[in-house]
Scaffold this motif. Sequence first.
Motif, PDB file in Angstrom:
ATOM      1  N   ALA A   1     -10.728   0.590  14.016  1.00 59.91           N
ATOM      2  CA  ALA A   1      -9.456  -0.105  14.236  1.00 59.91           C
ATOM      3  C   ALA A   1      -9.156  -1.078  13.104  1.00 59.91           C
ATOM      4  O   ALA A   1      -8.017  -1.164  12.634  1.00 59.91           O
ATOM      5  CB  ALA A   1      -9.486  -0.849  15.570  1.00 59.91           C
ATOM      6  N   ARG A   2     -10.184  -1.810  12.629  1.00 57.64           N
ATOM      7  CA  ARG A   2      -9.986  -2.733  11.508  1.00 57.64           C
ATOM      8  C   ARG A   2      -9.561  -1.969  10.252  1.00 57.64           C
ATOM      9  O   ARG A   2      -8.672  -2.397   9.521  1.00 57.64           O
ATOM     10  CB  ARG A   2     -11.266  -3.526  11.224  1.00 57.64           C
ATOM     11  CG  ARG A   2     -11.465  -4.733  12.107  1.00 57.64           C
ATOM     12  CD  ARG A   2     -12.579  -5.632  11.589  1.00 57.64           C
ATOM     13  NE  ARG A   2     -13.874  -4.998  11.522  1.00 57.64           N
ATOM     14  CZ  ARG A   2     -14.745  -4.945  12.515  1.00 57.64           C
ATOM     15  NH1 ARG A   2     -14.451  -5.504  13.674  1.00 57.64           N
ATOM     16  NH2 ARG A   2     -15.902  -4.351  12.367  1.00 57.64           N
ATOM     17  N   GLU A   3     -10.212  -0.846  10.032  1.00 56.89           N
ATOM     18  CA  GLU A   3      -9.885  -0.043   8.854  1.00 56.89           C
ATOM     19  C   GLU A   3      -8.446   0.468   8.930  1.00 56.89           C
ATOM     20  O   GLU A   3      -7.696   0.405   7.954  1.00 56.89           O
ATOM     21  CB  GLU A   3     -10.859   1.129   8.752  1.00 56.89           C
ATOM     22  CG  GLU A   3     -10.715   1.934   7.489  1.00 56.89           C
ATOM     23  CD  GLU A   3     -11.758   3.034   7.399  1.00 56.89           C
ATOM     24  OE1 GLU A   3     -11.380   4.174   7.135  1.00 56.89           O
ATOM     25  OE2 GLU A   3     -12.952   2.731   7.604  1.00 56.89           O
ATOM     26  N   GLN A   4      -8.049   0.948  10.112  1.00 58.44           N
ATOM     27  CA  GLN A   4      -6.685   1.439  10.284  1.00 58.44           C
ATOM     28  C   GLN A   4      -5.681   0.301  10.111  1.00 58.44           C
ATOM     29  O   GLN A   4      -4.625   0.477   9.496  1.00 58.44           O
ATOM     30  CB  GLN A   4      -6.518   2.092  11.660  1.00 58.44           C
ATOM     31  CG  GLN A   4      -7.232   3.412  11.793  1.00 58.44           C
ATOM     32  CD  GLN A   4      -7.172   3.966  13.211  1.00 58.44           C
ATOM     33  OE1 GLN A   4      -6.834   3.262  14.150  1.00 58.44           O
ATOM     34  NE2 GLN A   4      -7.511   5.234  13.347  1.00 58.44           N
ATOM     35  N   ALA A   5      -6.008  -0.872  10.658  1.00 53.65           N
ATOM     36  CA  ALA A   5      -5.113  -2.021  10.517  1.00 53.65           C
ATOM     37  C   ALA A   5      -4.972  -2.420   9.059  1.00 53.65           C
ATOM     38  O   ALA A   5      -3.873  -2.743   8.598  1.00 53.65           O
ATOM     39  CB  ALA A   5      -5.640  -3.201  11.345  1.00 53.65           C
ATOM     40  N   ALA A   6      -6.066  -2.389   8.331  1.00 53.45           N
ATOM     41  CA  ALA A   6      -6.008  -2.730   6.904  1.00 53.45           C
ATOM     42  C   ALA A   6      -5.139  -1.731   6.148  1.00 53.45           C
ATOM     43  O   ALA A   6      -4.345  -2.120   5.282  1.00 53.45           O
ATOM     44  CB  ALA A   6      -7.414  -2.767   6.319  1.00 53.45           C
ATOM     45  N   GLU A   7      -5.278  -0.465   6.482  1.00 48.11           N
ATOM     46  CA  GLU A   7      -4.461   0.555   5.822  1.00 48.11           C
ATOM     47  C   GLU A   7      -2.979   0.349   6.135  1.00 48.11           C
ATOM     48  O   GLU A   7      -2.131   0.411   5.245  1.00 48.11           O
ATOM     49  CB  GLU A   7      -4.906   1.949   6.257  1.00 48.11           C
ATOM     50  CG  GLU A   7      -6.259   2.362   5.714  1.00 48.11           C
ATOM     51  CD  GLU A   7      -6.774   3.663   6.311  1.00 48.11           C
ATOM     52  OE1 GLU A   7      -6.062   4.278   7.129  1.00 48.11           O
ATOM     53  OE2 GLU A   7      -7.894   4.069   5.943  1.00 48.11           O
ATOM     54  N   LYS A   8      -2.681   0.100   7.415  1.00 46.95           N
ATOM     55  CA  LYS A   8      -1.283  -0.109   7.812  1.00 46.95           C
ATOM     56  C   LYS A   8      -0.724  -1.373   7.172  1.00 46.95           C
ATOM     57  O   LYS A   8       0.431  -1.397   6.751  1.00 46.95           O
ATOM     58  CB  LYS A   8      -1.164  -0.175   9.334  1.00 46.95           C
ATOM     59  CG  LYS A   8      -1.350   1.173   9.984  1.00 46.95           C
ATOM     60  CD  LYS A   8      -1.189   1.117  11.480  1.00 46.95           C
ATOM     61  CE  LYS A   8      -1.419   2.490  12.091  1.00 46.95           C
ATOM     62  NZ  LYS A   8      -1.276   2.473  13.541  1.00 46.95           N
ATOM     63  N   THR A   9      -1.552  -2.416   7.084  1.00 45.20           N
ATOM     64  CA  THR A   9      -1.110  -3.652   6.444  1.00 45.20           C
ATOM     65  C   THR A   9      -0.770  -3.407   4.985  1.00 45.20           C
ATOM     66  O   THR A   9       0.240  -3.908   4.480  1.00 45.20           O
ATOM     67  CB  THR A   9      -2.208  -4.732   6.559  1.00 45.20           C
ATOM     68  OG1 THR A   9      -2.478  -4.959   7.940  1.00 45.20           O
ATOM     69  CG2 THR A   9      -1.797  -6.021   5.901  1.00 45.20           C
ATOM     70  N   ALA A  10      -1.600  -2.633   4.314  1.00 46.06           N
ATOM     71  CA  ALA A  10      -1.341  -2.330   2.907  1.00 46.06           C
ATOM     72  C   ALA A  10      -0.032  -1.567   2.759  1.00 46.06           C
ATOM     73  O   ALA A  10       0.766  -1.847   1.855  1.00 46.06           O
ATOM     74  CB  ALA A  10      -2.495  -1.522   2.315  1.00 46.06           C
ATOM     75  N   VAL A  11       0.221  -0.624   3.665  1.00 42.83           N
ATOM     76  CA  VAL A  11       1.464   0.153   3.604  1.00 42.83           C
ATOM     77  C   VAL A  11       2.661  -0.760   3.840  1.00 42.83           C
ATOM     78  O   VAL A  11       3.663  -0.703   3.112  1.00 42.83           O
ATOM     79  CB  VAL A  11       1.426   1.301   4.647  1.00 42.83           C
ATOM     80  CG1 VAL A  11       2.792   1.943   4.800  1.00 42.83           C
ATOM     81  CG2 VAL A  11       0.400   2.345   4.228  1.00 42.83           C
ATOM     82  N   VAL A  12       2.548  -1.638   4.842  1.00 40.90           N
ATOM     83  CA  VAL A  12       3.661  -2.547   5.157  1.00 40.90           C
ATOM     84  C   VAL A  12       3.904  -3.498   3.988  1.00 40.90           C
ATOM     85  O   VAL A  12       5.057  -3.769   3.631  1.00 40.90           O
ATOM     86  CB  VAL A  12       3.365  -3.319   6.463  1.00 40.90           C
ATOM     87  CG1 VAL A  12       4.344  -4.451   6.669  1.00 40.90           C
ATOM     88  CG2 VAL A  12       3.411  -2.360   7.651  1.00 40.90           C
ATOM     89  N   ARG A  13       2.838  -4.010   3.391  1.00 33.54           N
ATOM     90  CA  ARG A  13       3.003  -4.909   2.241  1.00 33.54           C
ATOM     91  C   ARG A  13       3.707  -4.195   1.097  1.00 33.54           C
ATOM     92  O   ARG A  13       4.577  -4.755   0.445  1.00 33.54           O
ATOM     93  CB  ARG A  13       1.650  -5.415   1.752  1.00 33.54           C
ATOM     94  CG  ARG A  13       1.096  -6.534   2.566  1.00 33.54           C
ATOM     95  CD  ARG A  13      -0.173  -7.064   1.959  1.00 33.54           C
ATOM     96  NE  ARG A  13      -0.724  -8.124   2.794  1.00 33.54           N
ATOM     97  CZ  ARG A  13      -1.978  -8.478   2.801  1.00 33.54           C
ATOM     98  NH1 ARG A  13      -2.835  -7.873   2.009  1.00 33.54           N
ATOM     99  NH2 ARG A  13      -2.401  -9.434   3.577  1.00 33.54           N
ATOM    100  N   GLU A  14       3.298  -2.970   0.860  1.00 32.57           N
ATOM    101  CA  GLU A  14       3.916  -2.206  -0.225  1.00 32.57           C
ATOM    102  C   GLU A  14       5.399  -1.984   0.057  1.00 32.57           C
ATOM    103  O   GLU A  14       6.243  -2.151  -0.826  1.00 32.57           O
ATOM    104  CB  GLU A  14       3.197  -0.865  -0.388  1.00 32.57           C
ATOM    105  CG  GLU A  14       3.678  -0.066  -1.564  1.00 32.57           C
ATOM    106  CD  GLU A  14       2.880   1.217  -1.739  1.00 32.57           C
ATOM    107  OE1 GLU A  14       3.505   2.240  -2.051  1.00 32.57           O
ATOM    108  OE2 GLU A  14       1.652   1.178  -1.552  1.00 32.57           O
ATOM    109  N   GLN A  15       5.713  -1.621   1.303  1.00 30.80           N
ATOM    110  CA  GLN A  15       7.116  -1.415   1.668  1.00 30.80           C
ATOM    111  C   GLN A  15       7.908  -2.709   1.535  1.00 30.80           C
ATOM    112  O   GLN A  15       9.040  -2.710   1.049  1.00 30.80           O
ATOM    113  CB  GLN A  15       7.214  -0.878   3.100  1.00 30.80           C
ATOM    114  CG  GLN A  15       6.725   0.544   3.251  1.00 30.80           C
ATOM    115  CD  GLN A  15       6.680   0.988   4.702  1.00 30.80           C
ATOM    116  OE1 GLN A  15       6.807   0.182   5.618  1.00 30.80           O
ATOM    117  NE2 GLN A  15       6.488   2.283   4.906  1.00 30.80           N
TER     118      GLN A  15
END
Length: 177
Positions: free
Chosen positions: A63-77
């Motif tokens: 879950a932490r890994e998925q959250a980190a990935e989603k956070t990176a995507v949101v930051r990029e967007q």
Amino acid sequence: MNDESQNKMGTPTPEELREQVERTRDELGQTVEALAAKADIKAQAKEKTAAVKEQAAEKAAVAREQAAEKTAVVREQAAEKAAAASGQIREKTEQAAQLVKDRTPDAVLEKTAQAAAQVRESAAQAKRYAAEKTPDPLLEKADRAATAARANRTPLIAGGALLVAYLLIRRSRGRNR
């Protein structure tokens, strides 16, 4: 063993009997240990708890890994959207500045340029005069203070904002009395 098998195979020797007894004891000990393990509910509960904890830790890591990935995507967007918005604002500002410049009469533009030149010249003269009349120790202290102020802008701005807020509140309370 029955009598016929003993006769065909021969009588077991005491050593064979001891080995047979030892094997039987080992098998019986293993059976008893297996039964004891099945009967030990506390140990089973500990094992189950440990297994559940391990699964929970694995799921939390995923879950932490998925959250980190989603956070990176949101930051990029967000960065892309901010860049696009910044570009649009810059373009609109340039258009507005050009529109003001186009609609401003030439005489006003000339007077504005002259006034700006006069202000720059006056500021330069004031700087030279202040540099000539200010004692060297005071200039050094002022330079150190300016350097410290540049290094600590955020606390100074926050302190200034608090001071202004305090003075405004005090002033408004004085009028209410």
